[in-house]
Write a protein that holds these residues in place. Structure first.
Motif, mmCIF file in Angstrom:
data_model
loop_
_atom_site.group_PDB
_atom_site.id
_atom_site.type_symbol
_atom_site.label_atom_id
_atom_site.label_comp_id
_atom_site.label_asym_id
_atom_site.label_seq_id
_atom_site.Cartn_x
_atom_site.Cartn_y
_atom_site.Cartn_z
ATOM 1 N N ASP A 89 62.702 44.265 35.005
ATOM 2 C CA ASP A 89 62.257 44.363 33.607
ATOM 3 C C ASP A 89 62.442 45.388 32.683
ATOM 4 O O ASP A 89 62.162 45.597 31.675
ATOM 5 N N SER A 90 62.981 46.508 33.163
ATOM 6 C CA SER A 90 63.436 47.793 32.699
ATOM 7 C C SER A 90 62.413 48.367 32.310
ATOM 8 O O SER A 90 62.292 48.774 31.128
ATOM 9 N N THR A 91 61.147 48.661 33.084
ATOM 10 C CA THR A 91 60.145 49.229 32.617
ATOM 11 C C THR A 91 59.781 50.733 33.270
ATOM 12 O O THR A 91 59.827 50.843 34.430
ATOM 13 N N PRO A 92 59.833 51.682 32.549
ATOM 14 C CA PRO A 92 59.750 53.194 32.932
ATOM 15 C C PRO A 92 58.375 53.238 33.709
ATOM 16 O O PRO A 92 57.448 53.431 33.191
ATOM 17 N N THR A 93 58.483 53.645 34.885
ATOM 18 C CA THR A 93 57.337 53.809 35.731
ATOM 19 C C THR A 93 57.469 55.090 36.823
ATOM 20 O O THR A 93 58.770 54.964 37.179
ATOM 21 N N ILE A 94 56.464 55.687 37.250
ATOM 22 C CA ILE A 94 56.757 56.609 38.457
ATOM 23 C C ILE A 94 55.975 56.309 39.407
ATOM 24 O O ILE A 94 54.703 55.966 39.362
ATOM 25 N N PHE A 95 56.410 55.798 40.733
ATOM 26 C CA PHE A 95 55.503 55.565 41.842
ATOM 27 C C PHE A 95 55.632 56.850 42.823
ATOM 28 O O PHE A 95 56.728 57.220 43.064
ATOM 29 N N ILE A 96 54.459 56.997 43.127
ATOM 30 C CA ILE A 96 54.174 58.301 44.033
ATOM 31 C C ILE A 96 53.450 57.882 45.257
ATOM 32 O O ILE A 96 52.483 57.350 45.171
ATOM 33 N N THR A 97 54.398 57.879 46.569
ATOM 34 C CA THR A 97 53.741 57.659 47.754
ATOM 35 C C THR A 97 53.450 58.899 48.498
ATOM 36 O O THR A 97 54.079 59.997 48.624
ATOM 37 N N GLY A 98 52.265 58.718 49.455
ATOM 38 C CA GLY A 98 52.037 59.834 50.411
ATOM 39 C C GLY A 98 52.760 59.404 51.714
ATOM 40 O O GLY A 98 53.107 58.289 51.943
ATOM 41 N N GLN A 99 53.252 60.562 52.390
ATOM 42 C CA GLN A 99 53.698 60.267 53.546
ATOM 43 C C GLN A 99 53.170 61.327 54.693
ATOM 44 O O GLN A 99 52.475 62.200 54.420
ATOM 45 N N VAL A 100 53.639 60.823 55.901
ATOM 46 C CA VAL A 100 53.090 61.679 57.055
ATOM 47 C C VAL A 100 53.575 63.080 56.935
ATOM 48 O O VAL A 100 54.597 63.323 56.288
ATOM 49 N N ASN A 101 53.346 64.373 57.591
ATOM 50 C CA ASN A 101 53.352 65.541 57.606
ATOM 51 C C ASN A 101 54.846 65.635 58.041
ATOM 52 O O ASN A 101 55.597 64.610 58.948
ATOM 53 N N THR A 102 55.664 66.268 57.638
ATOM 54 C CA THR A 102 57.193 66.498 57.981
ATOM 55 C C THR A 102 57.525 66.640 59.422
ATOM 56 O O THR A 102 58.303 66.116 59.702
ATOM 57 N N PHE A 103 56.510 67.243 60.150
ATOM 58 C CA PHE A 103 56.883 67.408 61.409
ATOM 59 C C PHE A 103 56.485 66.013 62.407
ATOM 60 O O PHE A 103 56.552 66.151 63.602
ATOM 61 N N GLU A 104 55.897 65.218 61.662
ATOM 62 C CA GLU A 104 55.581 63.852 62.384
ATOM 63 C C GLU A 104 56.907 62.705 61.939
ATOM 64 O O GLU A 104 56.664 61.692 62.503
ATOM 65 N N LEU A 105 57.863 63.286 61.041
ATOM 66 C CA LEU A 105 58.780 62.254 60.605
ATOM 67 C C LEU A 105 59.647 61.901 61.894
ATOM 68 O O LEU A 105 60.170 63.000 62.664
ATOM 69 N N ARG A 106 60.065 60.858 62.037
ATOM 70 C CA ARG A 106 60.984 60.298 63.208
ATOM 71 C C ARG A 106 62.447 60.923 63.355
ATOM 72 O O ARG A 106 62.931 61.428 64.362
ATOM 73 N N LYS A 107 63.058 60.933 62.263
ATOM 74 C CA LYS A 107 64.240 61.651 61.782
ATOM 75 C C LYS A 107 65.058 61.487 63.134
ATOM 76 O O LYS A 107 65.548 62.313 63.576
ATOM 77 N N ILE A 162 58.670 58.767 44.285
ATOM 78 C CA ILE A 162 58.700 59.871 44.929
ATOM 79 C C ILE A 162 57.871 59.882 46.114
ATOM 80 O O ILE A 162 56.787 59.575 46.065
ATOM 81 N N ASP A 163 58.278 60.176 47.317
ATOM 82 C CA ASP A 163 57.581 60.363 48.444
ATOM 83 C C ASP A 163 57.145 61.524 49.210
ATOM 84 O O ASP A 163 58.221 62.470 49.041
ATOM 85 N N ILE A 164 55.839 61.862 49.074
ATOM 86 C CA ILE A 164 55.616 63.526 49.294
ATOM 87 C C ILE A 164 54.883 63.272 50.755
ATOM 88 O O ILE A 164 53.628 62.980 50.724
ATOM 89 N N PRO A 165 55.454 64.114 51.806
ATOM 90 C CA PRO A 165 54.772 64.354 52.909
ATOM 91 C C PRO A 165 53.349 65.038 52.803
ATOM 92 O O PRO A 165 53.369 66.037 51.874
ATOM 93 N N MET A 166 52.327 64.978 53.224
ATOM 94 C CA MET A 166 51.081 65.385 53.590
ATOM 95 C C MET A 166 51.120 66.875 53.561
ATOM 96 O O MET A 166 50.278 67.633 52.814
ATOM 97 N N ASP A 167 51.849 67.508 54.338
ATOM 98 C CA ASP A 167 51.908 68.974 54.441
ATOM 99 C C ASP A 167 52.496 69.521 53.246
ATOM 100 O O ASP A 167 51.928 70.983 52.737
ATOM 101 N N ILE A 168 53.386 69.157 52.666
ATOM 102 C CA ILE A 168 54.082 69.540 51.180
ATOM 103 C C ILE A 168 53.107 69.284 50.142
ATOM 104 O O ILE A 168 52.887 70.343 49.479
ATOM 105 N N GLN A 169 52.221 68.340 50.089
ATOM 106 C CA GLN A 169 51.216 68.470 49.282
ATOM 107 C C GLN A 169 50.200 69.489 49.114
ATOM 108 O O GLN A 169 49.562 70.029 48.203
ATOM 109 N N SER A 170 49.972 70.124 50.189
ATOM 110 C CA SER A 170 48.972 71.228 50.602
ATOM 111 C C SER A 170 49.619 72.468 50.352
ATOM 112 O O SER A 170 48.853 73.771 50.708
ATOM 113 N N GLN A 171 50.839 72.695 50.591
ATOM 114 C CA GLN A 171 51.441 74.025 50.426
ATOM 115 C C GLN A 171 51.263 74.636 48.981
ATOM 116 O O GLN A 171 51.367 74.036 48.265
#
Length: 326
Positions: A89-107, A162-171
């Protein structure tokens, strides 16, 4: 300064007044910063999907992108239906999600999940967003925020994630980034419309075509209905003084007592509006993709006896099913 504080202040600098969320462990830094550092009103919902649709609703009635937050895993995936709605429907929105710490990502470790509730929400949502990105280090955050807001509102509008890992939020983030943000805390840029000579020429041609047609009609679609465009629609219809029909996405653009409003078209629409649409000799389509629910499957019958002008911001939608004359 703490990066979650920076994000909170950035939202306020973009004139965000409300954000919608369902609290979870991976967004506690963000919610705390928004609460302590800004005047943004936090609306706590009973489900992330509710938060997403509330953000969409607010964006539809304001010039500011709606903002919704959710924690990792099921919190993030519960936003998906609302994200899809904003995309289609072409609606401008920003979705922000929290993510596990960068050192916990499976990568690439081959496991399905390493951190608690770790979910690759970015890859899941890429097909239904204009921009989806995970912040990989704290210095990226200012640029990503700026880019997401600009992409959401420019061109054909839509959602960004925008997905933001927990440890980056606190840096901590560089103070210079904050100083630059403070300098930019003024009203949003005004949009300047420029009319090229080629546009003047084709507009004159359209006005002449309207003048010589016997049954001209405007079709107003979802592209006419966003907050920025809907201001001009009533004036456009009244200045041209020709009747208008409305698609499902544009159904509230003209009031019921407007004499030029001739109904709602499509498979769920008014019979008389569909009859007028079939019998017009000039159809000016403003912000509608001429979906099968609007035209029926017999495109030859739909185009018979009429000249069609299509006006749209998205070139990919031009002539997709119905080939316009201009």
């Amino acid at each position: 300064m703490k990066s979650s504080d920076y994000l909170a202040l950035y939202l306020e600098s973009r004139k965000v007044t409300h954000c919608f969320e369902l609290i979870g462990g991976m967004i506690t830094h963000l919610i705390d910063s928004i609460s302590r550092k800004t005047n943004i009103k936090i609306i706590s919902c009973h489900h992330e999907q509710t938060a997403g649709f509330a953000a969409e609703g607010l964006a539809r009635v304001s010039e500011i992108p709606g903002v919704a937050l959710a924690t990792s895993g099921p919190g993030a995936t519960n936003l998906i239906t609302a994200i899809g709605s904003c995309f289609f429907d072409s609606t401008p929105t920003i979705f922000i999600t929290g993510q596990v710490n960068t050192f916990e990502l499976r990568k690439g470790k081959g496991v399905r999940q390493l951190g608690f509730q770790e979910t690759d929400i970015i890859e899941i949502c890429k097909p239904i967003t204009k921009y989806a990105v995970q912040v990989e280090n704290v210095e990226q955050l200012p640029e990503i925020l700026e880019k997401a807001f600009d992409i959401a509102i420019k061109g054909r509008q839509g959602p960004c994630l925008i997905d933001i890992p927990m440890d980056i939020q606190s840096q901590n983030i560089n103070d210079e980034k904050y100083i630059n943000l403070v300098r930019k805390m003024n009203p949003q840029k005004k949009f300047i419309f420029e009319i090229s000579n080629s546009n003047i020429s084709i507009t004159k041609k359209l006005l002449h075509t309207i003048k010589i047609s016997k049954k001209p009609l405007i079709l107003l679609g979802g592209g006419s209905a966003n907050y920025r465009n809907r201001r001009f629609v009533k004036e456009l219809v009244e200045n041209l003084n020709i009747p208008a029909v409305l698609s499902l996405m544009g159904v509230d653009l003209l009031s019921q007592n407007n004499n030029l409003r001739t109904g709602f078209i499509g498979s769920y629409g008014n019979r008389w509006a569909n009859k007028i649409l079939a019998e017009c000799d000039l159809l000016i389509v403003v912000g509608s993709r001429l979906d099968i629910r609007q035209t029926g499957s017999d495109t030859k019958s739909f185009t018979r006896g009429k000249e069609i002008w299509q006006i749209d911001i998205d070139n990919n939608e031009m002539g997709l099913r119905i080939k316009p004359d201009f």
